[in-house]
Design a protein around this motif. Structure first.
Motif, mmCIF file in Angstrom:
data_model
loop_
_atom_site.group_PDB
_atom_site.id
_atom_site.type_symbol
_atom_site.label_atom_id
_atom_site.label_comp_id
_atom_site.label_asym_id
_atom_site.label_seq_id
_atom_site.Cartn_x
_atom_site.Cartn_y
_atom_site.Cartn_z
ATOM 1 N N THR A 192 0.813 -1.185 -0.002
ATOM 2 C CA THR A 192 0.043 -0.024 -0.265
ATOM 3 C C THR A 192 0.874 1.411 -0.157
ATOM 4 O O THR A 192 1.699 1.389 1.013
ATOM 5 N N TRP A 239 -14.169 -3.226 -4.948
ATOM 6 C CA TRP A 239 -14.646 -3.507 -3.681
ATOM 7 C C TRP A 239 -14.858 -2.388 -2.859
ATOM 8 O O TRP A 239 -14.082 -1.180 -3.143
ATOM 9 N N ARG A 241 -14.840 0.209 0.199
ATOM 10 C CA ARG A 241 -13.988 0.378 1.334
ATOM 11 C C ARG A 241 -14.445 1.787 1.816
ATOM 12 O O ARG A 241 -14.951 2.584 1.172
ATOM 13 N N PRO A 242 -13.956 2.209 3.269
ATOM 14 C CA PRO A 242 -13.265 1.435 4.089
ATOM 15 C C PRO A 242 -14.296 0.138 4.546
ATOM 16 O O PRO A 242 -15.219 0.292 4.376
ATOM 17 N N ILE A 256 -11.530 3.951 11.508
ATOM 18 C CA ILE A 256 -12.389 2.776 10.934
ATOM 19 C C ILE A 256 -11.286 2.019 9.856
ATOM 20 O O ILE A 256 -10.762 2.980 8.907
ATOM 21 N N CYS A 257 -11.431 0.851 9.872
ATOM 22 C CA CYS A 257 -10.747 0.083 8.647
ATOM 23 C C CYS A 257 -9.175 -0.026 9.240
ATOM 24 O O CYS A 257 -8.491 -0.998 9.662
ATOM 25 N N GLY A 258 -8.533 1.196 8.935
ATOM 26 C CA GLY A 258 -7.016 1.009 9.134
ATOM 27 C C GLY A 258 -6.498 2.498 9.403
ATOM 28 O O GLY A 258 -7.330 3.497 9.109
ATOM 29 N N CYS A 260 -4.434 3.656 8.077
ATOM 30 C CA CYS A 260 -4.296 4.501 6.453
ATOM 31 C C CYS A 260 -5.464 5.271 6.168
ATOM 32 O O CYS A 260 -5.377 5.849 4.961
ATOM 33 N N VAL A 261 -6.487 5.221 6.764
ATOM 34 C CA VAL A 261 -7.862 5.640 6.358
ATOM 35 C C VAL A 261 -7.820 7.061 6.237
ATOM 36 O O VAL A 261 -8.579 7.972 5.450
ATOM 37 N N LEU A 266 -5.268 6.968 -0.381
ATOM 38 C CA LEU A 266 -4.470 5.872 -0.106
ATOM 39 C C LEU A 266 -5.593 4.640 -0.387
ATOM 40 O O LEU A 266 -5.069 3.490 -0.820
ATOM 41 N N CYS A 267 -6.661 4.790 0.220
ATOM 42 C CA CYS A 267 -7.652 3.589 0.168
ATOM 43 C C CYS A 267 -7.803 3.103 -1.488
ATOM 44 O O CYS A 267 -8.119 1.862 -1.562
ATOM 45 N N CYS A 270 -5.340 0.619 -2.000
ATOM 46 C CA CYS A 270 -5.106 -0.377 -0.855
ATOM 47 C C CYS A 270 -4.798 -1.805 -1.197
ATOM 48 O O CYS A 270 -5.497 -2.321 -2.161
ATOM 49 N N TYR A 272 -4.085 -4.267 1.359
ATOM 50 C CA TYR A 272 -4.402 -5.234 2.602
ATOM 51 C C TYR A 272 -5.460 -5.878 2.384
ATOM 52 O O TYR A 272 -6.630 -5.734 2.359
ATOM 53 N N PHE A 274 -6.894 -8.445 4.042
ATOM 54 C CA PHE A 274 -7.780 -8.614 4.841
ATOM 55 C C PHE A 274 -9.071 -7.592 4.852
ATOM 56 O O PHE A 274 -10.069 -8.026 4.969
ATOM 57 N N ALA A 275 -8.706 -6.382 4.644
ATOM 58 C CA ALA A 275 -10.047 -5.290 4.228
ATOM 59 C C ALA A 275 -10.713 -5.544 2.967
ATOM 60 O O ALA A 275 -11.854 -5.566 3.216
#
Ligand SMILES: C[S@@+](CC[C@H](N)C(=O)[O-])C[C@H]1O[C@@H](n2cnc3c(N)ncnc32)[C@H](O)[C@@H]1O
Ligand code: SF4
Ligand code: SF4
Length: 300
Positions: A192, A239, A241-242, A256-258, A260-261, A266-267, A270, A272, A274-275
């Motif tokens: 990321t 997908w 997000r977050p 919320i989420c990470g 990085c939010v 950045l999202c 992303c 990650y 898992f997200a």
């Protein structure tokens, strides 16, 4: 996991899917931002070099539980560096069990004693074969292997952040995960691109090659702790997000989420997984639900 806990998690999942509930179930507490390494891809180490107090972490664990969070992660900085008033991560895991969390995991760089049977899963970062891993993470590979040899009673999952420097070694690291007697599984994330680390991002074609490698290995029975169907959706990058079912807390600040939010744009890039997986799961993707059940029951 006890069957009662499993039932409660399933009930939570149904409420999120059918009632569009946006409550978190997975919480991460950052114990410290202090770290003994300075990896090329990382943007969260040694910012304030703070070790958060036992009381404040305990209080946050209790708040998490009261809010319905049942899966807990401890992370850092380097998680296993954490200590306060003679207490260490083992004490935190014991306290978390007493509170009632169903699953308690940690993420570590593996340079400190890894024998931690108290944790349900230890996510151990390993970013390639020796030379590449050391290029990214400093001269730590041998120390990690030494600690792995001693970690006889832990459930260890290799955690590899795939980037430009190591994507050709996905299969090598997976082979190690499959053959090492003290490693149970391997999980991947993609890089990321925090500011200053953009050069480590894979091109579209390189991402596709990497995803195909992982998919091939899942089919061949490698112990991969990622969901097959989420990989193509990660590639399509469509997908939602977050992910509202995940939350991170650092020094009582919630994300919320990470973390990085809060980094602008950045999202959209992303990596990650898992997200991606949790986002799809709680939006009711049937394949993901099935694969998640199968994977979690196998590796947690
Ligand atoms: C921030 S570290 C904290 C825990 C511990 N110090 C470690 O290295 O495992 C948690 C995980 O995030 C990964 N990570 C760090 N920067 C990343 C990035 N830019 N993209 C994807 N994963 C990243 C690391 O490789 C590590 O597996
Ligand atoms: S060990 Fe973990 S926290 Fe430390 S610099 Fe590397 S990725 Fe970041
Ligand atoms: S989607 Fe979540 S994990 Fe991904 S960059 Fe955004 S906040 Fe971080």
């Amino acid at each position: 996991m006890k069957s009662k806990d499993f039932f409660n998690l399933s009930w939570f999942g149904m409420k999120s899917i059918f009632l569009k509930q946006k409550k978190p179930i997975l919480g991460t507490i950052i114990l410290t931002d202090d770290c003994n390494l300075s990896c090329k891809h990382c943007a969260v180490n040694n910012i304030q070099k703070k070790m958060y107090s036992y009381e404040s972490i305990l209080k946050e664990m209790e708040s998490f539980y009261d809010e319905g969070i049942r899966i807990l992660f401890f992370c850092g900085g380097e998680t296993l560096l954490w200590e306060d008033q003679g207490k260490n991560v083992k004490d935190l895991i014991k306290a978390a069990r007493k509170i009632g969390f169903y699953i308690i995991n940690i993420v570590t760089n593996g340079t400190i004693d890894l024998d931690l049977p108290e944790a349900d899963v230890i996510f151990l970062s390993l970013d390639g074969k020796k030379e590449t891993h050391n290029l990214i993470r400093g001269d730590t590979y041998d120390k990690i292997m030494e600690n792995l040899e001693k970690a006889k009673n832990s459930n260890i999952c290799i955690y590899m952040a795939i980037n430009k420097l190591n994507y050709k070694e996905i299969e090598d690291v997976s082979k190690l995960a499959k053959s090492h007697p003290h490693i149970q599984s391997i999980s991947f994330n993609f890089h990321t691109p925090y500011e200053g680390t953009e050069y480590l991002c894979l091109s579209k074609e390189e991402k596709k090659v990497s995803v195909n490698t992982i998919k091939k290995m899942i089919k061949e029975g490698y112990p991969i702790f990622n969901l097959y169907s989420a990989l193509d959706i990660y590639l399509k990058n469509n997908w939602e997000r977050p992910c509202y079912q995940c939350i991170v807390s650092e020094d009582h600040k919630r994300y919320i989420c990470g973390r990085c939010v809060e980094v602008k744009s950045l999202c959209e890039e992303c990596g990650y997984l898992f997200a991606v997986e949790f986002s799809l799961l709680f939006r009711g993707n049937i394949r993901i639900i099935f694969e998640m059940l199968r994977t979690y029951l196998r590796y947690v």
